[in-house]
Write an enzyme that holds these catalytic residues in place. Sequence first.
Site, short mmCIF file in Angstrom:
data_model
loop_
_atom_site.label_atom_id
_atom_site.label_comp_id
_atom_site.label_asym_id
_atom_site.label_seq_id
_atom_site.Cartn_x
_atom_site.Cartn_y
_atom_site.Cartn_z
N HIS A 165 29.80 15.76 -1.01
CA HIS A 165 29.84 14.74 -2.06
C HIS A 165 29.78 13.35 -1.41
O HIS A 165 30.36 13.15 -0.34
CB HIS A 165 31.12 14.90 -2.90
CG HIS A 165 31.08 14.07 -4.14
ND1 HIS A 165 31.31 12.71 -4.13
CD2 HIS A 165 30.80 14.39 -5.43
CE1 HIS A 165 31.17 12.24 -5.36
NE2 HIS A 165 30.87 13.25 -6.18
N ASN A 206 33.68 17.99 -12.12
CA ASN A 206 34.30 17.57 -10.86
C ASN A 206 35.45 16.64 -11.22
O ASN A 206 35.23 15.49 -11.57
CB ASN A 206 33.25 16.85 -9.99
CG ASN A 206 33.85 16.26 -8.73
OD1 ASN A 206 35.00 16.56 -8.38
ND2 ASN A 206 33.09 15.43 -8.03
N GLU A 218 22.83 13.53 -6.76
CA GLU A 218 23.72 12.51 -7.31
C GLU A 218 23.42 11.15 -6.67
O GLU A 218 23.95 10.85 -5.58
CB GLU A 218 25.18 12.88 -7.03
CG GLU A 218 25.62 14.18 -7.66
CD GLU A 218 27.12 14.19 -7.92
OE1 GLU A 218 27.51 14.43 -9.05
OE2 GLU A 218 27.89 13.91 -6.98
N GLY A 276 31.56 14.20 -13.51
CA GLY A 276 32.86 13.68 -13.11
C GLY A 276 33.69 13.28 -14.31
O GLY A 276 34.34 14.09 -14.95
N GLY A 277 33.64 11.99 -14.65
CA GLY A 277 34.50 11.43 -15.70
C GLY A 277 34.49 12.23 -16.99
O GLY A 277 35.55 12.50 -17.57
P1 PGA Z 1 30.60 10.78 -12.67
O1 PGA Z 1 30.80 11.58 -11.30
O2 PGA Z 1 30.08 11.76 -13.69
O3 PGA Z 1 31.96 10.26 -13.01
O4 PGA Z 1 29.61 9.69 -12.40
C1 PGA Z 1 29.89 12.57 -10.90
C2 PGA Z 1 30.25 13.07 -9.53
O5 PGA Z 1 30.59 12.27 -8.66
O6 PGA Z 1 30.22 14.29 -9.26
#
Ligand code: PGA
Length: 256
Positions: A97, A13, A169, A236-237
């Site tokens: 989300h 993402n 999440e 995400g990151g």
């Molecule tokens: P993150 O984000 O891996 O940066 O914590 C995950 C997401 O919000 O889908």
Amino acid sequence: MNKSLRKTVIAGNWKMNRLASEVPSFAEELLPRMEKTCGVDVVLCVPFPLIPAAVSALDGVHIGAQDVSAHDHGAYTGEVSADMLKDLDVRFCIVGHSERRTYHGESNDLVNGKVHALLARNITPILCVGESLSRREAGETLAFISGQIREGLRGVTAEQATDVVVAYEPIWAIGTGRTATAEQAEEVCAHIRTVLTELYGEAVAQRISILYGGSMNGGNAAELLAQPDIDGGLIGGASLKPAEFADIIRMGSENE
Ligand code: PGA
């Protein structure tokens, strides 16, 4: 319980990061690293303007969107319909989300409308659910998640449900570097499968992939992905870094 009934899904993402012009160099770094992975649905959910570049550069990766309108078409300035996504070869789409629920006030009702819009176009919704830290500390996590699942999937038939992916999440773990422990993540993902069993029966619930998301990275993915009810990740990151994203994909394929 039988994990082999389900697809492993490793979904990135990108949120509101990167430019279309940066996609080809990302693809050049990612694709060679993916060569030996198999049995995993690799998905990358990019911002709308990046979709055509991602579809053309990322062979073997399903391109996803991060949101969709619940409406089919018409006077909805700024919105993007499921038809438009389908037309660009989008296969997956994140819905609900927590960043959209929090910053744009999206309700379970609206999320449910988006799920239906996607299913009608054969785009797989990645339905996100997750509790805040205060709900967790109040002991409300499981009841809250049940509500998000039941309301988010209202009116979705058992046949359609096998085309849905659910992502757990926890809000307190997103972008914070504070990952849920494997036990915490498994507890909620197993609970989600129980709710899906109540809604659709055992045979269907066993076929629905449930992902964990929230600071998943190259260091913690293997343990999370090894849990019996965690069938992949929403990342995400770490999905912005091709080498690390490829590592997580490889860990997913080792779990196949
Ligand atoms: P993150 O984000 O891996 O940066 O914590 C995950 C997401 O919000 O889908």
